[in-house]
Design an enzyme around this catalytic site. Structure first.
Site, PDB file in Angstrom:
ATOM      1  N   ASP A  10     -10.603  -0.660 -21.704  1.00 33.25           N
ATOM      2  CA  ASP A  10      -9.753  -1.287 -22.708  1.00 33.25           C
ATOM      3  C   ASP A  10     -10.017  -2.795 -22.578  1.00 33.25           C
ATOM      4  O   ASP A  10     -10.496  -3.255 -21.536  1.00 33.25           O
ATOM      5  CB  ASP A  10      -8.294  -0.938 -22.403  1.00 33.25           C
ATOM      6  CG  ASP A  10      -7.334  -1.734 -23.264  1.00 33.25           C
ATOM      7  OD1 ASP A  10      -7.544  -1.788 -24.489  1.00 33.25           O
ATOM      8  OD2 ASP A  10      -6.378  -2.317 -22.714  1.00 33.25           O
ATOM      9  N   ASP A  12      -7.801  -5.785 -24.098  1.00 32.47           N
ATOM     10  CA  ASP A  12      -6.599  -6.605 -23.900  1.00 32.47           C
ATOM     11  C   ASP A  12      -5.825  -6.129 -22.679  1.00 32.47           C
ATOM     12  O   ASP A  12      -5.377  -4.979 -22.633  1.00 32.47           O
ATOM     13  CB  ASP A  12      -5.680  -6.505 -25.130  1.00 32.47           C
ATOM     14  CG  ASP A  12      -6.297  -7.129 -26.369  1.00 32.47           C
ATOM     15  OD1 ASP A  12      -6.683  -8.302 -26.305  1.00 32.47           O
ATOM     16  OD2 ASP A  12      -6.400  -6.438 -27.404  1.00 32.47           O
ATOM     17  N   GLY A  47      -1.403  -1.688 -26.568  1.00 34.84           N
ATOM     18  CA  GLY A  47      -2.354  -0.613 -26.848  1.00 34.84           C
ATOM     19  C   GLY A  47      -2.255  -0.043 -28.251  1.00 34.84           C
ATOM     20  O   GLY A  47      -3.198   0.558 -28.734  1.00 34.84           O
ATOM     21  N   SER A 117      -7.802  -3.136 -30.876  1.00 34.87           N
ATOM     22  CA  SER A 117      -7.721  -4.415 -31.590  1.00 34.87           C
ATOM     23  C   SER A 117      -8.840  -4.621 -32.601  1.00 34.87           C
ATOM     24  O   SER A 117     -10.012  -4.398 -32.308  1.00 34.87           O
ATOM     25  CB  SER A 117      -7.758  -5.559 -30.581  1.00 34.87           C
ATOM     26  OG  SER A 117      -7.837  -6.786 -31.256  1.00 34.87           O
ATOM     27  N   ASP A 171      -4.470  -0.688 -19.431  1.00 29.89           N
ATOM     28  CA  ASP A 171      -3.243  -1.334 -18.934  1.00 29.89           C
ATOM     29  C   ASP A 171      -1.995  -0.875 -19.704  1.00 29.89           C
ATOM     30  O   ASP A 171      -0.892  -1.303 -19.378  1.00 29.89           O
ATOM     31  CB  ASP A 171      -3.335  -2.865 -19.066  1.00 29.89           C
ATOM     32  CG  ASP A 171      -3.219  -3.307 -20.502  1.00 29.89           C
ATOM     33  OD1 ASP A 171      -3.920  -2.723 -21.357  1.00 29.89           O
ATOM     34  OD2 ASP A 171      -2.414  -4.216 -20.799  1.00 29.89           O
TER      35      ASP A 171
END
Ligand code: BG6
Ligand code: MG
Length: 220
Positions: A10, A12, A47, A117, A171
């Site tokens: 991932d 961010d 997310g 994103s 995260d």
């Protein structure tokens, strides 16, 4: 676990800390609508797509708005957010991440990004990470946002890897759920409190080597 067939990250909150920038922009927008929320609610925005985020914020106040207004609000938030990420440089890559990625590359493990994103391509450019990842699947390339596993399944397919033998680093609780639903080995990066569903939770990448990590996975 032995050597994985691929690792998908991932972006961010795993490679770079942008969650404060997202949080601040959403809070600013919410305040303009007289809606307030704090850090705990913000965990639910991690997310998930821009669209889902605004829907969750409006739902806090049972607010229903016409489509064109929702669109304008999302554009406004994204403008503020883009202003803040324009400052990112390679120095903003989180501690331990460059070394960890380098070691994976030395082991010839294919690497990918799986992000919700639509700004991911800009961020990757600012961080000068374009040549690091064999595939970048972002919010522009999926129909279904996390916790749907589409983003990671597309990544694994592009890297020619079996999800069961692929590690996903996440995260966000929604991302861990997406990885689990796709059959991946899920590593939560952050707090056990929110990421307990992951196969393994690590605090960060500081002093972590791939070897140490793979051993911990097989120890489970
Ligand atoms: C995720 C972030 O990576 O991308 C979310 O964790 C964000 O907080 C989502 O809402 C969508 O991002 P963007 O940049 O397309 O608005
Ligand atoms: Mg994230």
């Amino acid at each position: 676990m032995t050597k994985p067939e691929a690792c998908i990250f991932d972006l961010d909150g795993v490679i770079v800390e942008t969650s404060d920038a997202h949080f601040n922009a959403w809070q600013r927008l919410a305040e303009s609508l007289d809606i307030s929320f704090g850090e705990e609610f913000n965990e639910q925005l991690k997310g998930v797509s821009r669209r889902k985020s605004i829907e969750k914020i409006l739902a806090l106040d049972d607010r229903e708005l016409p489509e064109d207004e929702i669109q304008q609000l999302m554009d406004k938030k994204n403008g503020w957010y883009q202003d803040s990420i324009a400052e990112l440089t390679p120095d903003d890559i989180l501690d331990g991440v460059p070394e960890f990625l380098e070691q994976l590359q030395e082991m010839e493990i294919p690497l990918g990004i799986g992000s919700s994103s639509k700004n991911a391509p800009y961020i990757i450019d600012y961080l000068q990470l374009n040549s690091t990842f064999g595939v970048i699947i972002d919010g522009n390339k999926v129909e279904n946002t996390k916790p749907d596993p589409e983003v990671f399944l597309k990544g694994a397919r592009a890297l020619n890897a079996d999800p069961v033998k692929t590690i996903v680093f996440e995260d966000a609780a929604s991302g861990v759920e997406a990885a689990n639903r796709g059959g991946f080995v899920s590593i939560g990066v952050g707090s056990e409190e929110y990421l307990g569903a992951a196969d393994l939770v690590i605090q960060n990448f500081k002093d972590l080597t791939p070897e140490k990590l793979f051993n911990q996975i097989s120890d489970k």
